[in-house]
Design an enzyme around this catalytic site. Structure first.
Site, short mmCIF file in Angstrom:
data_model
loop_
_atom_site.label_atom_id
_atom_site.label_comp_id
_atom_site.label_asym_id
_atom_site.label_seq_id
_atom_site.Cartn_x
_atom_site.Cartn_y
_atom_site.Cartn_z
N GLY A 1 0.81 -1.22 0.00
CA GLY A 1 0.00 0.00 0.00
C GLY A 1 0.84 1.26 0.00
O GLY A 1 0.33 2.37 -0.19
N ARG A 2 2.11 1.09 0.26
CA ARG A 2 3.01 2.25 0.23
C ARG A 2 4.42 1.82 -0.12
O ARG A 2 5.39 2.46 0.27
CB ARG A 2 3.00 2.96 1.58
CG ARG A 2 3.30 2.02 2.73
CD ARG A 2 3.60 2.83 3.93
NE ARG A 2 3.72 1.96 5.10
CZ ARG A 2 4.25 2.33 6.23
NH1 ARG A 2 4.72 3.55 6.35
NH2 ARG A 2 4.33 1.52 7.23
N LYS B 1 9.93 1.91 0.36
CA LYS B 1 8.81 1.91 1.30
C LYS B 1 8.50 3.36 1.65
O LYS B 1 9.35 4.07 2.19
CB LYS B 1 9.21 1.12 2.55
CG LYS B 1 8.09 0.92 3.55
CD LYS B 1 8.49 -0.12 4.58
CE LYS B 1 7.48 -0.22 5.70
NZ LYS B 1 7.92 -1.19 6.73
N ASP C 1 -2.27 6.94 2.97
CA ASP C 1 -1.68 7.95 2.08
C ASP C 1 -0.49 7.41 1.28
O ASP C 1 0.06 8.13 0.44
CB ASP C 1 -1.28 9.20 2.87
CG ASP C 1 -0.27 8.90 3.96
OD1 ASP C 1 0.21 7.75 4.03
OD2 ASP C 1 0.04 9.82 4.75
N GLY C 2 -0.08 6.17 1.58
CA GLY C 2 1.02 5.59 0.81
C GLY C 2 2.39 6.13 1.19
O GLY C 2 3.39 5.83 0.54
N ARG D 1 14.75 -0.71 0.92
CA ARG D 1 14.91 -1.94 1.69
C ARG D 1 15.41 -3.05 0.76
O ARG D 1 15.00 -3.14 -0.39
CB ARG D 1 13.54 -2.26 2.25
CG ARG D 1 13.39 -3.56 2.95
CD ARG D 1 12.21 -3.52 3.89
NE ARG D 1 10.97 -3.95 3.27
CZ ARG D 1 9.83 -4.10 3.93
NH1 ARG D 1 9.75 -3.82 5.22
NH2 ARG D 1 8.75 -4.50 3.32
N ASP E 1 1.18 -11.45 7.11
CA ASP E 1 1.77 -10.69 6.00
C ASP E 1 3.15 -10.16 6.37
O ASP E 1 3.86 -9.63 5.52
CB ASP E 1 0.84 -9.54 5.56
CG ASP E 1 0.40 -8.67 6.72
OD1 ASP E 1 -0.10 -9.22 7.71
OD2 ASP E 1 0.56 -7.44 6.64
N ASN E 2 3.52 -10.30 7.63
CA ASN E 2 4.86 -9.91 8.05
C ASN E 2 5.70 -11.14 8.40
O ASN E 2 6.69 -11.03 9.13
CB ASN E 2 4.80 -8.97 9.26
CG ASN E 2 4.19 -7.62 8.91
OD1 ASN E 2 4.18 -7.22 7.75
ND2 ASN E 2 3.66 -6.91 9.89
P1 AMP Z 1 2.30 -3.08 8.05
O1 AMP Z 1 1.57 -3.09 9.36
O2 AMP Z 1 3.28 -1.94 7.91
O3 AMP Z 1 2.91 -4.39 7.74
O4 AMP Z 1 1.20 -2.79 6.94
C1 AMP Z 1 0.03 -3.54 6.79
C2 AMP Z 1 -0.66 -3.15 5.50
O5 AMP Z 1 -1.06 -1.78 5.53
C3 AMP Z 1 0.20 -3.31 4.26
O6 AMP Z 1 -0.62 -3.77 3.22
C4 AMP Z 1 0.70 -1.91 4.01
O7 AMP Z 1 1.02 -1.71 2.66
C5 AMP Z 1 -0.49 -1.07 4.43
N1 AMP Z 1 -0.09 0.28 4.88
C6 AMP Z 1 0.57 0.61 5.99
N2 AMP Z 1 0.76 1.93 6.07
C7 AMP Z 1 0.20 2.49 4.96
C8 AMP Z 1 0.06 3.83 4.45
N3 AMP Z 1 0.55 4.88 5.10
N4 AMP Z 1 -0.58 3.98 3.28
C9 AMP Z 1 -1.07 2.94 2.60
N5 AMP Z 1 -0.97 1.66 3.03
C10 AMP Z 1 -0.35 1.43 4.19
MG MG Z 2 3.85 -5.46 6.50
#
Ligand code: AMP
Ligand code: MG
Length: 493
Positions: free
Chosen positions: A93-94, A114, A126-127, A177, A253-254
Site C-alpha cells: 500500500g506504500r 517503502k 496515504d502511501g 529496503r 503478511d509480516n
Molecule cells: P504493516 O503493518 O506496515 O505491515 O502494513 C500492513 C498493510 O497496511 C500493508 O498492506 C501496508 O502496505 C499497508 N499500509 C501501511 N501503512 C500504509 C500507508 N501509510 N498507506 C497505505 N498503506 C499502508
Molecule cells: Mg507489512
C-alpha cells in the site's frame, strides 16, 4: 518517473514469472528529494556504484521520483491475518518493488522502496512514510544484521521535502529496503483464499526456485517447502528471543518465506527480562508479547500449511492435513533446541547436560522476579566466569538467590575442559554489549525529526559492532534512566 543510466543491473524474476501477482506502478512525485543515509558497505555487497548513488540522482531514485533503468516497479498483492483476523486484500500500500539484482555473492536480492506513494492497495492510507519510522527500521534492521539475525536490510533513507500528518506534522521519507525476497505467508494466503490452486502452485514453485532450489523437481516438494519455512522460522524466532527482540506485529503478511525478519514497525528490545513485555500501542491483548512469539510463529506457519494442502495431496485432503500437521509438529522441538543451544552459549555452557534447561530457566525466573536487565546480565556473567561476580550480582535487588544459582552454574562450568578466560571470551562473542536500547533510539529519532542526524549516525556506528566493548560507548550499554518510564511504540505508518 524519468529515466537515468544503468545503475542497478536488474534481473526482475518476480515481474517476469508471476504476472497476476502484482500491479505495475510508479512512485509519486515529491518536492525535494534528499539523501539522509546511504549504506555504503551494503551497496558494495550488492555490487552497486556507490559514488553514483550518493548524489542528487541517488536521492531522486531513493524517493521513487526517478525510475532507474531496468527497473519495472510494481506493487505486490497479498493477504494476511492481522491480530488473528483475516484480511483477504492487502498488498504493497506504500511500497514498490523496484526489481532484483544478483549481489556479489551470487544471491538474488529485492530492492524495494517503502513510503513511495499510494498504490491500488493503499486502502485509504496515504502511501507515505515519515522520517521517524523510516530511520527506526533502518537502525533496528541494521542492528539485527550485526547481531547475526536474518533480516531485510536498509540501503538508503531519503527525505521527500513533504510534510506528512501523523501525530502532528512530520517530514516525509522513503526507506530503500533490501530483502532475499518479499514472499510472505500472506502472499500464499491471497491466492489460496480465492481458491486459485494453480496460482498457489506457481508461487510455491517460484519460492522453491528462489529459496530452496535443491527441492525443485523432487517428490513432495511442497511439503518439503513447508518444512524448510518451519525450520527457518523456528531458528529465526529463537534468535529474536535470545537477544530480547519483540517484533510487535507478527501478522502473517509480516512472516517471510525466506526466514528473514521483516517490517520493523512497533518493535523494541526488552530491557528488564519479562516474557509479558508488549511495546506496541495497538497490541492491547498482548497477542504479540515477547514470550508468545514462538507460539504465534507456529500459528502463522499453520496458516501457510493450510494454503499448501491442495498441493501436498491433491487427491486426499485428510492425508494432506496429516502430513502438514506432522511437519508443523516439528516446530516446538526445533524452536526449543535452537533456543536452548543459544542459552547454553549465552551462559557459557559447553556440551549438553540433562540439567541445563532447568539451570537456565532458574536464572530467567530470578531475572523476571527482580527486573534484571536482560542484555547486561549476560555480559556481566562473562566476568563471573572469570571469578568476578560483583557486577552481575549488583543487578539483583535481592542477590541471595543469584548467589545460590552461581554455585550450581560454577559447578556446571567447572566440569568443562576449557579455561575460565576462554569461557568468558566465548560468552562475549554471543552476548551483545550494545542493542538498540529504546531510550537511545527515541533520543536519536527525536533529533532526526528536527533535521539533526548526528545521533542516528552515532547509534548506527555503535550497533555495527555489538559484541566489542568500547569505553567511549558506555552510555549505549546502560539500561534506560529511571525517568524514561514504560515504553510505547506505534505502527510504522
Ligand atoms: P504493516 O503493518 O506496515 O505491515 O502494513 C500492513 C498493510 O497496511 C500493508 O498492506 C501496508 O502496505 C499497508 N499500509 C501501511 N501503512 C500504509 C500507508 N501509510 N498507506 C497505505 N498503506 C499502508
Ligand atoms: Mg507489512
Amino acid at each position: 518517473m524519468g529515466l537515468v543510466s544503468p545503475l542497478f543491473p536488474f534481473d526482475n524474476s518476480y515481474a517476469r514469472e508471476l504476472p497476476g501477482f502484482y500491479v505495475d506502478w510508479e512512485g509519486a512525485r515529491v518536492p525535494e528529494p534528499s539523501l539522509v543515509l546511504f549504506n555504503t558497505s551494503l551497496a558494495q555487497e550488492l555490487g552497486l556504484q556507490t559514488s553514483a548513488l550518493e548524489t542528487p540522482q541517488g536521492a531522486a531514485i531513493f524517493t521513487g521520483m526517478v525510475k532507474p533503468e531496468g527497473s519495472s516497479p510494481l506493487a505486490q498483492v497479498y493477504a494476511g491475518h492481522q491480530f488473528g483476523g483475516f484480511s483477504p486484500q492487502l498488498g504493497d500500500g506504500r511500497a514498490l518493488l523496484l526489481g532484483e539484482i544478483i549481489d556479489t555473492n551470487g544471491r538474488r536480492r529485492d530492492i524495494q522502496l517503502k513510503g513511495s506513494g499510494p498504490t491500488p492497495f493503499s486502502r485509504g492510507g496515504d502511501g507515505k512514510a515519515v522520517i521517524g519510522p523510516v530511520l527506526r527500521e533502518y537502525i533496528i534492521g541494521e542492528a539485527m544484521h550485526a547481531l547475526g539475525i536474518p533480516t531485510t536490510r536498509a540501503l538508503a533513507a531519503a527525505t521527500t521535502g513533504e510534510t506528512i500528518f501523523r501525530e502532528g506534522p512530520k517530514p516525509g521519507a522513503v526507506l530503500t529496503r533490501v530483502a532475499s525476497s518479499h514472499l510472505r505467508v500472506g502472499t500464499f494466503q491471497f491466492f489460496a483464499a480465492r481458491g486459485e490452486t494453480e496460482k498457489v502452485r506457481q508461487l510455491a514453485d517460484y519460492a522453491i526456485a528462489r529459496h530452496d532450489p535443491d527441492l525443485a523437481d523432487t517428490q513432495d516438494r511442497y511439503l518439503k517447502l513447508l518444512g524448510r519455512v518451519i525450520e527457518r522460522q523456528a531458528s529465526l524466532i529463537a534468535k529474536w528471543v535470545l537477544v530480547g527482540f519483540v517484533h510487535g506485529v507478527m501478522n502473517t503478511d509480516n512472516t517471510t518465506i525466506s526466514g528473514e525478519t521483516i517490517d520493523y514497525g512497533p518493535c523494541a528490545f526488552i530491557d528488564a527480562y519479562n516474557p509479558a513485555a508488549v511495546f506496541s500501542s495497538i497490541d492491547h491483548g498482548g497477542r504479540y508479547a515477547f514470550g508468545r512469539q514462538p507460539m504465534i510463529a507456529q500459528w502463522n506457519l499453520a496458516r501457510l500449511a493450510e494454503t499448501l494442502l491442495a498441493l501436498i495431496d491433491p487427491d486426499d485432503l485428510d492425508k494432506a492435513v496429516e502430513r502438514a500437521s506432522s511437519e508443523l509438529g516439528r516446530f516446538p522441538e526445533l524452536y526449543k533446541s535452537a533456543w536452548l543451544d543459544g542459552m547454553r552459549a549465552k551462559t557459557g555452557l559447553q556440551g549438553k547436560e540433562e540439567g541445563d534447561q532447568s539451570l537456565v530457566e532458574a536464572l530467567l525466573t530470578m531475572m523476571q522476579n527482580q527486573n534484571v536487565d536482560y542484555t547486561l546480565l549476560f555480559r556481566h556473567l562473562a566476568h563471573a566466569a572469570n571469578g568476578n561476580a560483583e557486577k552481575a550480582r549488583a543487578l539483583f535487588e535481592a542477590p541471595e538467590a543469584f548467589d545460590a544459582w552461581l554455585i550450581d552454574w560454577r559447578e556446571r562450568v567447572s566440569r568443562q575442559n576449557i579455561d575460565h578466560n576462554a569461557t568468558s571470551t566465548n560468552m562475549n562473542q554471543v552476548n551483545p554489549a550494545y542493542i538498540p536500547r529504546n531510550h537511545k533510539v527515541e533520543e536519536a529519532l527525536q533529533a532526526a525529526e528536527t533535521g539533526d542526524y548526528t545521533l542516528v549516525k552515532q547509534l548506527l556506528e555503535v550497533l555495527r559492532t555489538p559484541y566489542s566493548e568500547n569505553p567511549a560507548h558506555e552510555a549505549y550499554a546502560n539500561p534506560p534512566p529511571g525517568d524514561f518510564g514504560p515504553y510505547r511504540t506505534f505502527c510504522g505508518t
